[in-house]
Design an enzyme around this catalytic site. Structure first.
Site, PDB file in Angstrom:
ATOM      1  N   ILE A  80      34.784 -45.266   7.068  1.00 28.65           N
ATOM      2  CA  ILE A  80      33.917 -44.271   8.301  1.00 28.65           C
ATOM      3  C   ILE A  80      34.859 -43.067   8.696  1.00 28.65           C
ATOM      4  O   ILE A  80      35.935 -43.112   8.910  1.00 28.65           O
ATOM      5  CB  ILE A  80      33.512 -45.255   9.429  1.00 28.65           C
ATOM      6  CG1 ILE A  80      32.857 -44.613  10.429  1.00 28.65           C
ATOM      7  CG2 ILE A  80      34.858 -45.922   9.949  1.00 28.65           C
ATOM      8  CD1 ILE A  80      32.015 -45.366  11.714  1.00 28.65           C
ATOM      9  N   LEU A  91      30.539 -39.215  17.095  1.00 27.03           N
ATOM     10  CA  LEU A  91      29.736 -39.632  16.003  1.00 27.03           C
ATOM     11  C   LEU A  91      30.043 -40.902  15.447  1.00 27.03           C
ATOM     12  O   LEU A  91      29.413 -41.566  15.011  1.00 27.03           O
ATOM     13  CB  LEU A  91      30.031 -38.400  15.025  1.00 27.03           C
ATOM     14  CG  LEU A  91      29.288 -37.131  15.205  1.00 27.03           C
ATOM     15  CD1 LEU A  91      29.548 -36.115  14.565  1.00 27.03           C
ATOM     16  CD2 LEU A  91      27.724 -37.472  14.991  1.00 27.03           C
ATOM     17  N   GLU A 114      39.128 -53.331   8.302  1.00 27.92           N
ATOM     18  CA  GLU A 114      40.241 -53.127   8.470  1.00 27.92           C
ATOM     19  C   GLU A 114      40.804 -51.757   8.983  1.00 27.92           C
ATOM     20  O   GLU A 114      40.076 -50.808   8.612  1.00 27.92           O
ATOM     21  CB  GLU A 114      41.014 -53.141   7.089  1.00 27.92           C
ATOM     22  CG  GLU A 114      41.243 -54.606   6.635  1.00 27.92           C
ATOM     23  CD  GLU A 114      40.244 -55.067   5.608  1.00 27.92           C
ATOM     24  OE1 GLU A 114      39.260 -54.150   5.242  1.00 27.92           O
ATOM     25  OE2 GLU A 114      39.916 -56.237   5.405  1.00 27.92           O
ATOM     26  N   TYR A 126      37.322 -48.522  18.008  1.00 28.53           N
ATOM     27  CA  TYR A 126      36.833 -49.929  17.687  1.00 28.53           C
ATOM     28  C   TYR A 126      36.708 -51.062  18.771  1.00 28.53           C
ATOM     29  O   TYR A 126      35.984 -51.767  19.017  1.00 28.53           O
ATOM     30  CB  TYR A 126      37.420 -50.435  16.400  1.00 28.53           C
ATOM     31  CG  TYR A 126      37.559 -49.842  14.982  1.00 28.53           C
ATOM     32  CD1 TYR A 126      36.317 -48.982  14.968  1.00 28.53           C
ATOM     33  CD2 TYR A 126      38.410 -49.588  14.456  1.00 28.53           C
ATOM     34  CE1 TYR A 126      36.065 -48.244  13.732  1.00 28.53           C
ATOM     35  CE2 TYR A 126      38.219 -48.830  13.140  1.00 28.53           C
ATOM     36  CZ  TYR A 126      37.299 -48.346  13.049  1.00 28.53           C
ATOM     37  OH  TYR A 126      37.047 -47.298  11.863  1.00 28.53           O
TER      38      TYR A 126
HETATM   39  C1  LIG Z   1      38.242 -42.315  13.892  1.00 29.65           C
HETATM   40  C2  LIG Z   1      37.123 -41.583  13.834  1.00 29.65           C
HETATM   41  C3  LIG Z   1      36.239 -42.185  12.825  1.00 29.65           C
HETATM   42  C4  LIG Z   1      36.743 -41.399  15.183  1.00 29.65           C
HETATM   43  O1  LIG Z   1      35.406 -40.555  15.260  1.00 29.65           O
HETATM   44  P1  LIG Z   1      35.022 -39.752  16.259  1.00 29.65           P
HETATM   45  O2  LIG Z   1      33.734 -39.425  16.458  1.00 29.65           O
HETATM   46  O3  LIG Z   1      35.926 -38.515  16.218  1.00 29.65           O
HETATM   47  O4  LIG Z   1      35.415 -40.659  17.736  1.00 29.65           O
HETATM   48  P2  LIG Z   1      35.007 -40.208  19.187  1.00 29.65           P
HETATM   49  O5  LIG Z   1      34.305 -38.838  19.390  1.00 29.65           O
HETATM   50  O6  LIG Z   1      34.657 -41.452  19.815  1.00 29.65           O
HETATM   51  O7  LIG Z   1      36.588 -39.786  19.561  1.00 29.65           O
HETATM   52  C5  LIG Z   1      37.348 -40.739  19.879  1.00 29.65           C
HETATM   53  C6  LIG Z   1      38.609 -40.617  20.413  1.00 29.65           C
HETATM   54  O8  LIG Z   1      39.679 -39.649  19.908  1.00 29.65           O
HETATM   55  C7  LIG Z   1      39.547 -38.258  20.325  1.00 29.65           C
HETATM   56  N1  LIG Z   1      39.660 -37.271  19.332  1.00 29.65           N
HETATM   57  C8  LIG Z   1      38.783 -37.008  18.259  1.00 29.65           C
HETATM   58  N2  LIG Z   1      39.111 -36.083  17.531  1.00 29.65           N
HETATM   59  C9  LIG Z   1      40.168 -35.452  18.216  1.00 29.65           C
HETATM   60  C10 LIG Z   1      41.114 -34.462  17.659  1.00 29.65           C
HETATM   61  N3  LIG Z   1      40.706 -33.904  16.616  1.00 29.65           N
HETATM   62  N4  LIG Z   1      42.192 -34.412  18.198  1.00 29.65           N
HETATM   63  C11 LIG Z   1      42.377 -35.190  19.392  1.00 29.65           C
HETATM   64  N5  LIG Z   1      41.846 -36.199  19.832  1.00 29.65           N
HETATM   65  C12 LIG Z   1      40.567 -36.271  19.220  1.00 29.65           C
HETATM   66  C13 LIG Z   1      38.465 -38.059  21.307  1.00 29.65           C
HETATM   67  O9  LIG Z   1      38.882 -37.227  22.425  1.00 29.65           O
HETATM   68  C14 LIG Z   1      38.111 -39.456  21.687  1.00 29.65           C
HETATM   69  O10 LIG Z   1      38.955 -40.001  22.872  1.00 29.65           O
HETATM   70  P3  LIG Z   1      38.520 -40.166  24.263  1.00 29.65           P
HETATM   71  O11 LIG Z   1      37.104 -40.714  24.165  1.00 29.65           O
HETATM   72  O12 LIG Z   1      39.472 -40.622  25.070  1.00 29.65           O
HETATM   73  O13 LIG Z   1      38.235 -38.713  24.682  1.00 29.65           O
HETATM   74  C15 LIG Z   1      37.311 -40.055  13.396  1.00 29.65           C
HETATM   75  O14 LIG Z   1      38.467 -39.540  14.331  1.00 29.65           O
HETATM   76  C16 LIG Z   1      38.030 -40.009  11.845  1.00 29.65           C
HETATM   77  O15 LIG Z   1      36.943 -39.851  11.095  1.00 29.65           O
HETATM   78  N6  LIG Z   1      39.186 -39.953  11.859  1.00 29.65           N
HETATM   79  C17 LIG Z   1      39.728 -39.944  10.465  1.00 29.65           C
HETATM   80  C18 LIG Z   1      39.284 -41.026   9.334  1.00 29.65           C
HETATM   81  C19 LIG Z   1      39.543 -42.255  10.105  1.00 29.65           C
HETATM   82  O16 LIG Z   1      40.794 -42.599  10.467  1.00 29.65           O
HETATM   83  N7  LIG Z   1      38.699 -43.260   9.861  1.00 29.65           N
HETATM   84  C20 LIG Z   1      38.808 -44.638  10.249  1.00 29.65           C
HETATM   85  C21 LIG Z   1      39.367 -45.530   9.472  1.00 29.65           C
HETATM   86  S1  LIG Z   1      39.548 -47.179   9.740  1.00 29.65           S
END
Ligand SMILES: CC(C)(COP(=O)(O)OP(=O)(O)OC[C@H]1O[C@@H](n2cnc3c(N)ncnc32)[C@H](O)[C@@H]1OP(=O)(O)O)[C@@H](O)C(=O)NCCC(=O)NCCS
Length: 161
Positions: A80, A91, A114, A126
């Site tokens: 994801i 998202l 995982e 999560y």
């Molecule tokens: C983990 C992931 C799927 C979360 O998706 P997302 O749509 O950004 O999730 P959210 O919008 O709910 O943000 C999650 C939190 O991270 C923070 N955040 C997101 N992007 C950020 C960035 N670039 N810098 C700092 N903080 C960030 C948000 O502020 C939020 O925290 P808060 O709710 O306390 O404000 C995404 O960050 C991602 O794709 N990461 C890289 C790949 C990865 O790790 N996938 C999961 C593998 S198990």
């Protein structure tokens, strides 16, 4: 327009992931992970018929994607990812909701995943969504250099969402 002023959920369309999506998927994947999936990993998942979706924004840009593997009673989330420019807008929850719906449509009752121990942002997403930590897989993930990293195994009963 300042990016600071608009951090809300963007308009999006979801569709099943297809081979022509993979060039963009791989570009996002390589930016998102130190050890990304290969093109072949995606091709194999699609060939196996695993449920997988892409989310695209108003200009058809790739916002994110997920891939999951169905089991007897469960769906196992394999990947994801939110494109870096679109992170922090909720998202991930949109995609988790769609995964839960994919479970329900297939009569599956449990979602598994995982996550790297070091991936605190994902772990937090999560946990807030309702997943619980149910185990730890030692040395599960490859790293660029050094010893492999542990994975936390997390689970969510679909009825709980
Ligand atoms: C983990 C992931 C799927 C979360 O998706 P997302 O749509 O950004 O999730 P959210 O919008 O709910 O943000 C999650 C939190 O991270 C923070 N955040 C997101 N992007 C950020 C960035 N670039 N810098 C700092 N903080 C960030 C948000 O502020 C939020 O925290 P808060 O709710 O306390 O404000 C995404 O960050 C991602 O794709 N990461 C890289 C790949 C990865 O790790 N996938 C999961 C593998 S198990």
């Amino acid at each position: 327009m300042s990016a600071q002023l608009d951090r809300g959920l963007p308009p999006f369309e979801a569709s099943g992931m297809r081979l022509p999506d993979l060039t963009e998927v791989m570009a996002v994947e390589r930016r998102a992970y130190p050890v990304p999936w290969t093109h072949g990993n995606f091709v194999d998942s699609l060939a196996a018929g695993y449920p997988a979706e892409v989310l695209r924004g108003p200009r058809a840009e790739l916002l994110g994607y997920w891939v999951a593997m169905p089991g007897v009673d469960e769906l196992h989330l394999l990947n994801i990812t939110v494109a870096s420019a679109w992170q922090g807008r909720g998202l991930a929850v949109v995609m988790l909701d769609r995964l839960v719906n994919a479970c329900r449509q297939r009569g599956l009752t449990q979602l598994w995943l995982e996550v790297r121990v070091s991936n605190e942002r994902a772990r937090d997403v999560y946990l807030r969504y309702g997943f619980v930590e149910v185990g730890r897989r030692r040395a599960y993930y490859p790293v660029v250099q050094g010893p492999r990293e542990d994975a936390l195994l997390m689970s969510l009963p679909v009825a709980a969402v």
